[in-house]
Design a protein around this motif. Structure first.
Motif, short mmCIF file in Angstrom:
data_model
loop_
_atom_site.label_atom_id
_atom_site.label_comp_id
_atom_site.label_asym_id
_atom_site.label_seq_id
_atom_site.Cartn_x
_atom_site.Cartn_y
_atom_site.Cartn_z
N LEU A 12 0.83 -1.21 0.00
CA LEU A 12 0.00 0.00 0.00
C LEU A 12 0.86 1.25 0.00
CD1 LEU A 12 -2.89 1.23 0.37
CD2 LEU A 12 -2.45 1.14 2.83
N LEU A 13 1.89 1.27 0.86
CA LEU A 13 2.75 2.45 0.97
C LEU A 13 3.56 2.68 -0.29
CD1 LEU A 13 3.98 2.03 4.64
CD2 LEU A 13 2.34 3.67 3.78
N ALA A 14 3.94 1.61 -0.93
CA ALA A 14 4.73 1.76 -2.17
C ALA A 14 3.94 2.50 -3.24
CB ALA A 14 5.13 0.38 -2.68
N LYS A 15 2.64 2.38 -3.19
CA LYS A 15 1.79 3.04 -4.18
C LYS A 15 1.45 4.48 -3.79
CE LYS A 15 -0.55 -1.32 -5.25
NZ LYS A 15 -1.85 -2.05 -5.18
N ARG A 16 1.44 4.76 -2.47
CA ARG A 16 0.90 6.02 -2.01
C ARG A 16 1.90 7.02 -1.45
NH1 ARG A 16 -4.40 5.81 -0.10
NH2 ARG A 16 -4.00 7.97 0.48
N VAL A 17 3.04 6.54 -0.96
CA VAL A 17 3.93 7.42 -0.24
C VAL A 17 5.30 7.48 -0.89
CG1 VAL A 17 5.07 7.86 1.98
CG2 VAL A 17 2.74 6.96 1.93
N LYS A 18 5.83 8.69 -1.07
CA LYS A 18 7.17 8.86 -1.58
C LYS A 18 8.13 9.07 -0.41
CE LYS A 18 5.75 11.01 -5.94
NZ LYS A 18 5.89 12.21 -6.80
#
Length: 220
Positions: free
Chosen positions: A213-219
């Protein structure tokens, strides 16, 4: 847009589900992978909120009215959101929170048989409408809840069970059913994770899904 650059992830589940242990493990893994992460809990998370927590959970407060319980949880949450959660999200951090509004809906609205509409409205006011980006519901049967609570009380007799944990199996059954109903109503936000498995299996599912999930949403 949510108005913040971080991500708000909550962990829910019946008492004894193991979520508190899993949050600590997930937070450690995210930090190891370089994410700016903050783990916190409810009720509590700030000095004021922790004081309210002690009132809510104290077994000696058995005379507490149901509406008082709702309002105390909401007051603790309002301070927590304002003082700790929102500032962290605005800084771009990943906030992992042990319980949030879903817990109030499960424990107070359905567990105590109060108006779901009223509990939801009180909490919308308390949170300013803040909704988690993702919620993990660690689900365990009531029998597992009872076994784990009893085992913990035996290991730590001086601590015992708090006011909520001491409630009967019928109450805990209503709480579990309500969590499942909430998850069914919001499948895009809430992911059910079976908690009656070895802790390492639960952690692998939680951390894997969270990192995806974080890989898609957070830089970073």
């Amino acid at each position: 847009m949510n108005g913040y650059s971080g991500m708000f992830i909550t962990f829910e589940g019946p008492d004894g589900s193991g979520k508190t242990t899993q949050i600590a493990r997930v937070a450690e893994e995210l930090a190891r992978q370089g994410f700016p992460v903050m783990a916190t809990r409810e009720p509590g998370g700030t000095a004021i909120s922790d004081k309210i927590r002690s009132i809510i959970l104290d077994p000696e407060n058995g005379e507490m009215a149901d509406r008082t319980e709702v309002l105390l949880y909401a007051a603790s949450r309002a301070q927590h959101v304002e003082e700790k959660i929102l500032p962290a999200l605005r800084e771009g951090r990943i906030v992992l929170c042990d319980r949030f509004v879903d817990a109030s809906m499960a424990y107070q609205a359905y567990g105590l048989g109060l108006s779901a509409e009223a509990v939801a409205a009180i909490n919308r006011f308390a949170t300013g409408g803040l909704v988690p980006d993702r919620t993990y519901l660690i689900d365990v049967p009531v029998a597992v809840t009872q076994e784990r609570l009893a085992a913990r009380a035996a290991r730590h007799p001086a601590l015992g069970l708090d006011r909520i944990e001491q409630k009967d199996a019928g109450y805990h059954g209503r709480v579990r059913e309500s969590f499942q109903a909430i998850a069914a109503a919001e499948p895009e936000r809430i992911r059910i994770v079976r908690g009656d498995r070895p802790p390492d299996e639960v952690f692998a599912e939680l951390s894997g899904n969270c990192l995806s999930l974080l890989a898609k949403r957070v830089k970073r």
